[in-house]
Design a protein around this motif. Structure first.
Motif, PDB file in Angstrom:
ATOM      1  N   ARG A 125      40.288  43.511  45.828  1.00  0.00           N
ATOM      2  CA  ARG A 125      41.106  44.079  46.894  1.00  0.00           C
ATOM      3  C   ARG A 125      40.390  45.275  47.494  1.00  0.00           C
ATOM      4  O   ARG A 125      39.750  46.059  46.788  1.00  0.00           O
ATOM      5  CB  ARG A 125      42.445  44.509  46.297  1.00  0.00           C
ATOM      6  N   SER A 126      40.485  45.382  48.819  1.00  0.00           N
ATOM      7  CA  SER A 126      40.015  46.583  49.501  1.00  0.00           C
ATOM      8  C   SER A 126      41.118  47.045  50.429  1.00  0.00           C
ATOM      9  O   SER A 126      42.005  46.276  50.802  1.00  0.00           O
ATOM     10  CB  SER A 126      38.717  46.312  50.269  1.00  0.00           C
ATOM     11  N   ARG A 127      41.062  48.293  50.791  1.00  0.00           N
ATOM     12  CA  ARG A 127      42.095  48.836  51.667  1.00  0.00           C
ATOM     13  C   ARG A 127      41.477  49.841  52.626  1.00  0.00           C
ATOM     14  O   ARG A 127      40.468  50.464  52.313  1.00  0.00           O
ATOM     15  CB  ARG A 127      43.229  49.478  50.875  1.00  0.00           C
ATOM     16  N   GLY A 128      42.077  49.923  53.783  1.00  0.00           N
ATOM     17  CA  GLY A 128      41.629  50.888  54.779  1.00  0.00           C
ATOM     18  C   GLY A 128      40.159  50.704  55.105  1.00  0.00           C
ATOM     19  O   GLY A 128      39.648  49.591  55.166  1.00  0.00           O
ATOM     20  N   SER A 129      39.475  51.821  55.317  1.00  0.00           N
ATOM     21  CA  SER A 129      38.054  51.782  55.664  1.00  0.00           C
ATOM     22  C   SER A 129      37.189  52.316  54.544  1.00  0.00           C
ATOM     23  O   SER A 129      36.053  52.745  54.779  1.00  0.00           O
ATOM     24  CB  SER A 129      37.826  52.615  56.929  1.00  0.00           C
ATOM     25  N   THR A 130      37.666  52.307  53.331  1.00  0.00           N
ATOM     26  CA  THR A 130      36.881  52.832  52.211  1.00  0.00           C
ATOM     27  C   THR A 130      35.890  51.789  51.709  1.00  0.00           C
ATOM     28  O   THR A 130      36.017  50.598  51.992  1.00  0.00           O
ATOM     29  CB  THR A 130      37.787  53.255  51.043  1.00  0.00           C
ATOM     30  N   HIS A 131      34.906  52.257  50.956  1.00  0.00           N
ATOM     31  CA  HIS A 131      33.931  51.366  50.346  1.00  0.00           C
ATOM     32  C   HIS A 131      34.394  50.878  48.977  1.00  0.00           C
ATOM     33  O   HIS A 131      33.761  50.031  48.372  1.00  0.00           O
ATOM     34  CB  HIS A 131      32.585  52.076  50.187  1.00  0.00           C
ATOM     35  N   ASP A 132      35.481  51.438  48.500  1.00  0.00           N
ATOM     36  CA  ASP A 132      35.963  51.098  47.160  1.00  0.00           C
ATOM     37  C   ASP A 132      36.536  49.682  47.127  1.00  0.00           C
ATOM     38  O   ASP A 132      37.294  49.283  48.001  1.00  0.00           O
ATOM     39  CB  ASP A 132      37.048  52.079  46.716  1.00  0.00           C
ATOM     40  N   ILE A 133      36.169  48.956  46.107  1.00  0.00           N
ATOM     41  CA  ILE A 133      36.713  47.617  45.877  1.00  0.00           C
ATOM     42  C   ILE A 133      37.356  47.629  44.499  1.00  0.00           C
ATOM     43  O   ILE A 133      36.711  47.966  43.509  1.00  0.00           O
ATOM     44  CB  ILE A 133      35.623  46.536  45.945  1.00  0.00           C
ATOM     45  N   GLU A 134      38.615  47.280  44.477  1.00  0.00           N
ATOM     46  CA  GLU A 134      39.335  47.216  43.217  1.00  0.00           C
ATOM     47  C   GLU A 134      39.269  45.787  42.696  1.00  0.00           C
ATOM     48  O   GLU A 134      39.261  44.842  43.483  1.00  0.00           O
ATOM     49  CB  GLU A 134      40.798  47.613  43.414  1.00  0.00           C
ATOM     50  N   GLU A 135      39.260  45.644  41.387  1.00  0.00           N
ATOM     51  CA  GLU A 135      39.263  44.292  40.839  1.00  0.00           C
ATOM     52  C   GLU A 135      39.957  44.237  39.497  1.00  0.00           C
ATOM     53  O   GLU A 135      40.040  45.223  38.784  1.00  0.00           O
ATOM     54  CB  GLU A 135      37.863  43.722  40.725  1.00  0.00           C
ATOM     55  N   MET A 136      40.474  43.068  39.223  1.00  0.00           N
ATOM     56  CA  MET A 136      41.036  42.735  37.913  1.00  0.00           C
ATOM     57  C   MET A 136      40.587  41.323  37.599  1.00  0.00           C
ATOM     58  O   MET A 136      40.376  40.514  38.500  1.00  0.00           O
ATOM     59  CB  MET A 136      42.568  42.783  37.933  1.00  0.00           C
ATOM     60  N   ILE A 158      50.154  36.845  32.320  1.00  0.00           N
ATOM     61  CA  ILE A 158      48.856  37.298  32.821  1.00  0.00           C
ATOM     62  C   ILE A 158      48.207  38.148  31.736  1.00  0.00           C
ATOM     63  O   ILE A 158      48.805  39.113  31.254  1.00  0.00           O
ATOM     64  CB  ILE A 158      49.050  38.118  34.115  1.00  0.00           C
ATOM     65  N   LEU A 159      46.993  37.780  31.358  1.00  0.00           N
ATOM     66  CA  LEU A 159      46.276  38.507  30.312  1.00  0.00           C
ATOM     67  C   LEU A 159      45.032  39.143  30.927  1.00  0.00           C
ATOM     68  O   LEU A 159      43.982  38.494  31.026  1.00  0.00           O
ATOM     69  CB  LEU A 159      45.883  37.549  29.184  1.00  0.00           C
ATOM     70  N   PRO A 160      45.151  40.389  31.363  1.00  0.00           N
ATOM     71  CA  PRO A 160      43.971  41.034  31.946  1.00  0.00           C
ATOM     72  C   PRO A 160      42.929  41.280  30.851  1.00  0.00           C
ATOM     73  O   PRO A 160      43.280  41.544  29.705  1.00  0.00           O
ATOM     74  CB  PRO A 160      44.528  42.348  32.503  1.00  0.00           C
ATOM     75  N   ASP A 161      41.670  41.201  31.213  1.00  0.00           N
ATOM     76  CA  ASP A 161      40.622  41.504  30.239  1.00  0.00           C
ATOM     77  C   ASP A 161      40.424  43.003  30.075  1.00  0.00           C
ATOM     78  O   ASP A 161      39.854  43.429  29.085  1.00  0.00           O
ATOM     79  CB  ASP A 161      39.305  40.828  30.654  1.00  0.00           C
ATOM     80  N   GLN A 162      40.886  43.777  31.048  1.00  0.00           N
ATOM     81  CA  GLN A 162      40.783  45.226  30.940  1.00  0.00           C
ATOM     82  C   GLN A 162      41.964  45.777  30.135  1.00  0.00           C
ATOM     83  O   GLN A 162      43.094  45.379  30.359  1.00  0.00           O
ATOM     84  CB  GLN A 162      40.805  45.892  32.326  1.00  0.00           C
ATOM     85  N   SER A 163      41.674  46.699  29.241  1.00  0.00           N
ATOM     86  CA  SER A 163      42.773  47.382  28.543  1.00  0.00           C
ATOM     87  C   SER A 163      43.241  48.582  29.356  1.00  0.00           C
ATOM     88  O   SER A 163      44.368  49.041  29.186  1.00  0.00           O
ATOM     89  CB  SER A 163      42.349  47.808  27.138  1.00  0.00           C
ATOM     90  N   VAL A 164      42.364  49.085  30.235  1.00  0.00           N
ATOM     91  CA  VAL A 164      42.725  50.166  31.143  1.00  0.00           C
ATOM     92  C   VAL A 164      42.630  49.609  32.562  1.00  0.00           C
ATOM     93  O   VAL A 164      41.563  49.186  32.998  1.00  0.00           O
ATOM     94  CB  VAL A 164      41.784  51.383  30.987  1.00  0.00           C
ATOM     95  N   ILE A 165      43.759  49.579  33.247  1.00  0.00           N
ATOM     96  CA  ILE A 165      43.802  49.042  34.609  1.00  0.00           C
ATOM     97  C   ILE A 165      43.289  50.118  35.561  1.00  0.00           C
ATOM     98  O   ILE A 165      43.786  51.244  35.558  1.00  0.00           O
ATOM     99  CB  ILE A 165      45.233  48.616  34.986  1.00  0.00           C
ATOM    100  N   THR A 166      42.299  49.772  36.359  1.00  0.00           N
ATOM    101  CA  THR A 166      41.662  50.758  37.244  1.00  0.00           C
ATOM    102  C   THR A 166      42.100  50.619  38.694  1.00  0.00           C
ATOM    103  O   THR A 166      41.590  51.340  39.547  1.00  0.00           O
ATOM    104  CB  THR A 166      40.127  50.618  37.164  1.00  0.00           C
ATOM    105  N   THR A 167      43.004  49.709  38.984  1.00  0.00           N
ATOM    106  CA  THR A 167      43.472  49.589  40.362  1.00  0.00           C
ATOM    107  C   THR A 167      44.370  50.780  40.704  1.00  0.00           C
ATOM    108  O   THR A 167      44.965  51.389  39.827  1.00  0.00           O
ATOM    109  CB  THR A 167      44.252  48.274  40.576  1.00  0.00           C
ATOM    110  N   MET A 168      44.419  51.089  41.993  1.00  0.00           N
ATOM    111  CA  MET A 168      45.178  52.244  42.462  1.00  0.00           C
ATOM    112  C   MET A 168      46.680  52.097  42.198  1.00  0.00           C
ATOM    113  O   MET A 168      47.387  53.071  41.982  1.00  0.00           O
ATOM    114  CB  MET A 168      44.938  52.409  43.955  1.00  0.00           C
ATOM    115  N   ASN A 169      47.161  50.880  42.192  1.00  0.00           N
ATOM    116  CA  ASN A 169      48.575  50.612  41.915  1.00  0.00           C
ATOM    117  C   ASN A 169      48.690  49.168  41.434  1.00  0.00           C
ATOM    118  O   ASN A 169      47.702  48.442  41.364  1.00  0.00           O
ATOM    119  CB  ASN A 169      49.428  50.855  43.167  1.00  0.00           C
ATOM    120  N   MET A 170      49.909  48.774  41.140  1.00  0.00           N
ATOM    121  CA  MET A 170      50.156  47.403  40.664  1.00  0.00           C
ATOM    122  C   MET A 170      51.006  46.640  41.672  1.00  0.00           C
ATOM    123  O   MET A 170      51.859  45.846  41.298  1.00  0.00           O
ATOM    124  CB  MET A 170      50.863  47.457  39.303  1.00  0.00           C
TER     125      MET A 170
END
Length: 174
Positions: A125-136, A158-170
């Motif tokens: 996922r990307s948002r706005g005009s930022t270079h940041d790309i979020e992923e799960m 849903i079983l995420p492989d990350q134990s710490v979710i790094t997305t900006m929101n859910m």
């Protein structure tokens, strides 16, 4: 040994269920959330348990008593309806997102109208005009059911492989 006769997973059945998951990804990636809701059974359970970091090979690292969310079709409908209002500020402007679904495996269950479906997902996922790309990424375990001659998702874990979710929101649906 199971006491029921398993239904053979034919290429046609595999393709129908794969098409269901591909259609779901298309709807979500294109903001067709109400169409997505139509793919869900009325008695849907939709949950994402926490991943825990445990030592040891083969340790079950999926929490049994804590989750990021546990939803029903009714609660998901409320979330979707909110997206169509101006109060969903987190999606304004709308995010750009992709759901990549792969490794789809279908198994029969005791109910001849239901199938257990395991798939891997990569969400970006990307948002706005930022270079940041979020992923799960991770695995989804579904129960898919035929209702009125249409495939529906009756349950999703849903079983995420990350134990710490790094997305900006859910706010996303996986």
């Amino acid at each position: 040994m199971s006491s029921y006769l398993s239904i053979p997973i034919t290429a046609h059945l595999q393709m129908e269920i794969t098409n269901l998951l591909n259609m779901e990804a298309y709807y979500l990636d294109n903001g067709k959330y109400k169409e997505w809701l139509d793919l869900l059974s009325d008695d849907l359970t939709y949950r994402m348990p926490l991943r825990e970091t445990l030592e040891g090979v083969g340790a079950n690292n999926v929490s049994k008593d804590a989750s990021f969310f546990e939803e029903t079709k009714k609660s998901l409908t409320t979330r979707v309806n909110r997206l169509y209002t101006k109060s969903a500020w987190v999606e304004n402007p709308a995010t750009r997102q992709r759901h990549f679904i792969s490794n789809i495996m279908v198994e029969s269950t005791k109910n001849p109208e239901e199938f257990k479906v395991r798939s891997y997902f990569l969400f970006k996922r990307s948002r706005g005009s930022t270079h940041d790309i979020e992923e799960m990424f991770g695995e989804r375990n579904d129960i898919v059911r035929k209702e009125s001659n249409q495939w529906k998702i009756a349950s999703r874990t849903i079983l995420p492989d990350q134990s710490v979710i790094t997305t900006m929101n859910m706010s996303m649906f996986l």
